[in-house]
Structures are given as structure tokens and as C-alpha cells.
Scaffold this motif. Structure first.
Motif, PDB file in Angstrom:
ATOM      1  N   ARG A   1      -6.386   2.571   2.913  1.00 57.48           N
ATOM      2  CA  ARG A   1      -6.281   2.774   1.462  1.00 57.48           C
ATOM      3  C   ARG A   1      -6.324   4.235   1.033  1.00 57.48           C
ATOM      4  O   ARG A   1      -6.184   4.533  -0.147  1.00 57.48           O
TER       5      ARG A   1
ATOM      6  N   GLU B   1       2.284   1.623  -3.467  1.00 61.55           N
ATOM      7  CA  GLU B   1       1.308   2.136  -4.428  1.00 61.55           C
ATOM      8  C   GLU B   1       1.226   3.654  -4.368  1.00 61.55           C
ATOM      9  O   GLU B   1       1.228   4.327  -5.396  1.00 61.55           O
TER      10      GLU B   1
ATOM     11  N   CYS C   1     -10.008  14.201  -5.521  1.00 61.64           N
ATOM     12  CA  CYS C   1      -9.190  13.116  -4.991  1.00 61.64           C
ATOM     13  C   CYS C   1      -9.330  12.993  -3.477  1.00 61.64           C
ATOM     14  O   CYS C   1      -9.304  11.885  -2.933  1.00 61.64           O
TER      15      CYS C   1
ATOM     16  N   GLY D   1      -3.240   7.853  -6.455  1.00 59.68           N
ATOM     17  CA  GLY D   1      -3.629   7.326  -7.758  1.00 59.68           C
ATOM     18  C   GLY D   1      -4.581   8.258  -8.490  1.00 59.68           C
ATOM     19  O   GLY D   1      -4.481   8.451  -9.699  1.00 59.68           O
ATOM     20  N   CYS D   2      -5.500   8.847  -7.743  1.00 57.85           N
ATOM     21  CA  CYS D   2      -6.442   9.807  -8.337  1.00 57.85           C
ATOM     22  C   CYS D   2      -5.693  11.021  -8.882  1.00 57.85           C
ATOM     23  O   CYS D   2      -5.938  11.454 -10.009  1.00 57.85           O
TER      24      CYS D   2
ATOM     25  N   TYR E   1     -12.620  11.109  -3.055  1.00 48.95           N
ATOM     26  CA  TYR E   1     -12.465   9.677  -3.338  1.00 48.95           C
ATOM     27  C   TYR E   1     -11.692   8.985  -2.229  1.00 48.95           C
ATOM     28  O   TYR E   1     -12.019   7.869  -1.841  1.00 48.95           O
ATOM     29  N   GLY E   2     -10.686   9.641  -1.708  1.00 51.56           N
ATOM     30  CA  GLY E   2      -9.916   9.061  -0.613  1.00 51.56           C
ATOM     31  C   GLY E   2     -10.748   8.898   0.643  1.00 51.56           C
ATOM     32  O   GLY E   2     -10.644   7.892   1.347  1.00 51.56           O
TER      33      GLY E   2
ATOM     34  N   ARG F   1       0.837  -1.218   0.000  1.00 53.79           N
ATOM     35  CA  ARG F   1       0.000   0.000   0.000  1.00 53.79           C
ATOM     36  C   ARG F   1       0.863   1.256   0.000  1.00 53.79           C
ATOM     37  O   ARG F   1       0.563   2.218  -0.697  1.00 53.79           O
TER      38      ARG F   1
ATOM     39  N   MET G   1      -5.262   5.681  -2.735  1.00 47.24           N
ATOM     40  CA  MET G   1      -6.364   6.110  -3.601  1.00 47.24           C
ATOM     41  C   MET G   1      -6.206   7.580  -3.997  1.00 47.24           C
ATOM     42  O   MET G   1      -6.431   7.942  -5.145  1.00 47.24           O
ATOM     43  N   GLN G   2      -5.826   8.418  -3.044  1.00 46.84           N
ATOM     44  CA  GLN G   2      -5.636   9.836  -3.355  1.00 46.84           C
ATOM     45  C   GLN G   2      -4.469  10.036  -4.312  1.00 46.84           C
ATOM     46  O   GLN G   2      -4.568  10.811  -5.267  1.00 46.84           O
TER      47      GLN G   2
ATOM     48  N   GLN H   1     -12.790   5.682   1.225  1.00 52.87           N
ATOM     49  CA  GLN H   1     -12.052   4.420   1.346  1.00 52.87           C
ATOM     50  C   GLN H   1     -11.757   4.101   2.809  1.00 52.87           C
ATOM     51  O   GLN H   1     -11.731   4.995   3.646  1.00 52.87           O
TER      52      GLN H   1
END
Length: 181
Positions: free
Chosen positions: A140, A80, A129, A147-148, A132-133, A77, A144-145, A136
Motif C-alpha cells: 500500500r 489508485e 507523505c 494520495g497524501c 505515512y507511506g 492498488r 498512500m504516498q 503502511q
């Protein structure tokens, strides 16, 4: 009116400079922690992917990050998130160059509009972002942030690069028509 347009042009350039500084702030930390050979390798990987992709340049989004995650050891994680930020740094450089090219090709009024648009876009991407984060599980959020933001910055970069590429210089005729009186 001319003074207003000149002031507007100066204001627009200032807004764009501020916006570009804000956009590159996220990538600058990642770049300073990275060695120059690593950043150069990421740039070359991106250039290679884009040159091979033809008209499907969006297929290159994530190419550096995926390779980075595959070779990373330790917490997946964390890798990522770190790898997404690493690729984002490359896209942010491209975005900065494309933004400067758009500003160079625009007149005073369009520069002001573009600068305001870029600042608004950066705010939108950050808010999107973050949202979206927040949806989660806490473990994560960072990935996620990151990646966004990678996807948003890459998409905006490609959009501006297409815009700059479509603009053709104004051609003057070699024999301009003469007006007959």
C-alpha cells in the motif's frame, strides 16, 4: 540597504523558481506520459467541480482520482497510485499559477519569505507523505504516498488561490486630498 533588498528579491525569485521546479517535477513525469486530451479533460473536470462547489472547494480534492480509479482496469492498488498522481498533476499546475500570482503581488521582502516558505512546504509535504507511506504494508506504500501528496498539493493550491483572491488591488482616490498650508 537597497542593494541588499534587490539581491534578496533576486534570491527570492531564484528560490521560488527552484521550488516550483521541484514541485512540478513529480507532476511533470505524469503529464509527459499522458496525452494532452486526457490532461485537458482532467483540468475541465476540476474546473467544473470547483465552479459547482462554491465555498466548499476542498470537496473537489480527489474528484479526478476517484473517477479514474472507478474506470481503471487491472490492479486496483496500481490504479489508485496512478490516478492520484494524475490528479496531483492538475493541482500542481494550479499551485504553480497561484504561486506566481502571490509572487507578483508581493514586495521584495515578502517574495523572499514566500519563496522560502514554498521550499520548506515542499520538503514538509514530501517528508509527511514518506512517513505515512512507511507506516503502511509494502503493498500500500505507493498508493498512500501518492494520495497524501495529492491532498497536500491540492490543499496548498486552494490555500494560495484563496490568498490571491482575497488580495484586492490598491485603489487610488479619484480626487486625492490636498494639503492646506
Amino acid at each position: 540597504m537597497m542593494v541588499t533588498m534587490t539581491r534578496l528579491g533576486i534570491l527570492a525569485f531564484g528560490l521560488l523558481a527552484f521550488g516550483l521546479a521541484a514541485m512540478t517535477a513529480g507532476g511533470a513525469g505524469a503529464q509527459s506520459a499522458r496525452s494532452s486530451p486526457e490532461l485537458s479533460a482532467d483540468r475541465m473536470q476540476m474546473v467544473s467541480c470547483l465552479s459547482q462547489s462554491g465555498t466548499a472547494a476542498s470537496s473537489c480534492i480527489g474528484s479526478v482520482a476517484v473517477t479514474c480509479v472507478r474506470t481503471a482496469s487491472g490492479d486496483r492498488r496500481a490504479a489508485e497510485a496512478d490516478c492520484a498522481r494524475r490528479e496531483e498533476a492538475v493541482w500542481r499546475e494550479r499551485l504553480t499559477f497561484a504561486s506566481v500570482a502571490v509572487m507578483r503581488n508581493a514586495d521584495g521582502g515578502a517574495r523572499g519569505q514566500f519563496a522560502a516558505l514554498q521550499v520548506a512546504w515542499e520538503g514538509y509535504a514530501a517528508q509527511k507523505c514518506a512517513f505515512y507511506g512507511s507506516m503502511q504494508p509494502s503493498a500500500r506504500v505507493a498508493g498512500m504516498q501518492a494520495g497524501c501528496m495529492l491532498r497536500e498539493v491540492a490543499s496548498r493550491s486552494l490555500e494560495l488561490e484563496r490568498m490571491v483572491g482575497q488580495r484586492s488591488p490598491v485603489r487610488r482616490p479619484s480626487n486625492p486630498p490636498s494639503i492646506i498650508r
